[in-house]
Design a protein around this motif. Sequence first.
Motif, PDB file in Angstrom:
ATOM      1  N   VAL A 100      79.865 114.304 104.848  1.00  0.00           N
ATOM      2  CA  VAL A 100      79.576 112.713 104.634  1.00  0.00           C
ATOM      3  C   VAL A 100      81.163 112.112 103.878  1.00  0.00           C
ATOM      4  O   VAL A 100      81.364 112.451 102.724  1.00  0.00           O
ATOM      5  N   LEU A 101      81.481 110.972 104.700  1.00  0.00           N
ATOM      6  CA  LEU A 101      82.752 110.320 104.217  1.00  0.00           C
ATOM      7  C   LEU A 101      82.057 109.081 103.053  1.00  0.00           C
ATOM      8  O   LEU A 101      81.153 108.425 103.547  1.00  0.00           O
ATOM      9  N   GLU A 128      75.206 106.596 102.094  1.00  0.00           N
ATOM     10  CA  GLU A 128      75.850 107.750 102.530  1.00  0.00           C
ATOM     11  C   GLU A 128      75.500 108.790 101.764  1.00  0.00           C
ATOM     12  O   GLU A 128      74.925 109.914 102.143  1.00  0.00           O
ATOM     13  N   VAL A 129      75.457 108.500 100.497  1.00  0.00           N
ATOM     14  CA  VAL A 129      75.010 109.691  99.448  1.00  0.00           C
ATOM     15  C   VAL A 129      73.517 109.910  99.671  1.00  0.00           C
ATOM     16  O   VAL A 129      73.071 111.109  99.752  1.00  0.00           O
ATOM     17  N   SER A 130      72.559 108.944  99.892  1.00  0.00           N
ATOM     18  CA  SER A 130      71.174 109.094 100.209  1.00  0.00           C
ATOM     19  C   SER A 130      70.987 109.926 101.469  1.00  0.00           C
ATOM     20  O   SER A 130      70.180 110.855 101.517  1.00  0.00           O
ATOM     21  N   LEU A 178      72.041 113.600 100.723  1.00  0.00           N
ATOM     22  CA  LEU A 178      70.837 114.223  99.882  1.00  0.00           C
ATOM     23  C   LEU A 178      69.621 114.541 100.771  1.00  0.00           C
ATOM     24  O   LEU A 178      69.122 115.638 100.689  1.00  0.00           O
ATOM     25  N   ASP A 179      69.412 113.822 101.744  1.00  0.00           N
ATOM     26  CA  ASP A 179      68.286 114.087 102.920  1.00  0.00           C
ATOM     27  C   ASP A 179      68.577 115.156 103.404  1.00  0.00           C
ATOM     28  O   ASP A 179      67.926 116.249 103.767  1.00  0.00           O
ATOM     29  N   ALA A 180      70.014 115.480 103.964  1.00  0.00           N
ATOM     30  CA  ALA A 180      70.355 116.494 104.533  1.00  0.00           C
ATOM     31  C   ALA A 180      70.270 117.936 103.749  1.00  0.00           C
ATOM     32  O   ALA A 180      69.861 118.886 104.348  1.00  0.00           O
ATOM     33  N   TYR A 238      79.018 118.321 102.483  1.00  0.00           N
ATOM     34  CA  TYR A 238      80.190 118.200 101.987  1.00  0.00           C
ATOM     35  C   TYR A 238      80.509 116.609 101.780  1.00  0.00           C
ATOM     36  O   TYR A 238      80.735 116.185 102.733  1.00  0.00           O
ATOM     37  N   PHE A 239      80.435 116.265 100.759  1.00  0.00           N
ATOM     38  CA  PHE A 239      80.889 114.891 100.435  1.00  0.00           C
ATOM     39  C   PHE A 239      82.538 114.509 100.168  1.00  0.00           C
ATOM     40  O   PHE A 239      82.947 115.390  99.444  1.00  0.00           O
TER      41      PHE A 239
END
Length: 90
Positions: A51-52, A64-66, A69-71, A79-80
């Motif tokens: 996740v970029l 994207e953070v959300s 977190l779903d994943a 990996y963020f």
Amino acid sequence: MTSNLAATPIVDDISIDAFVAKQLDLLRRFTLAAAADEDLLDSIPNGVTLVLLPDDDPAFVEREVSTGLDAIRRGEDVYFLHVEVSSLPE
């Protein structure tokens, strides 16, 4: 990079098409940077959902953070990666 838009509500006025276009452009630019500097990928574990998180769009980062977190909730390894957009090739 993953996209689970059904589980991640778009909370502002950006359309899904514009959101996906931004994801794809960020991924394209990151891929160009990685092709030029293979060391860029060394810190990213194999087999993760990447996740970029661009430094220039806090609302996009929040979505994207959300999505990441779903994943994680689905049992995926995520990996963020914070990305300085101005340093990426066009």
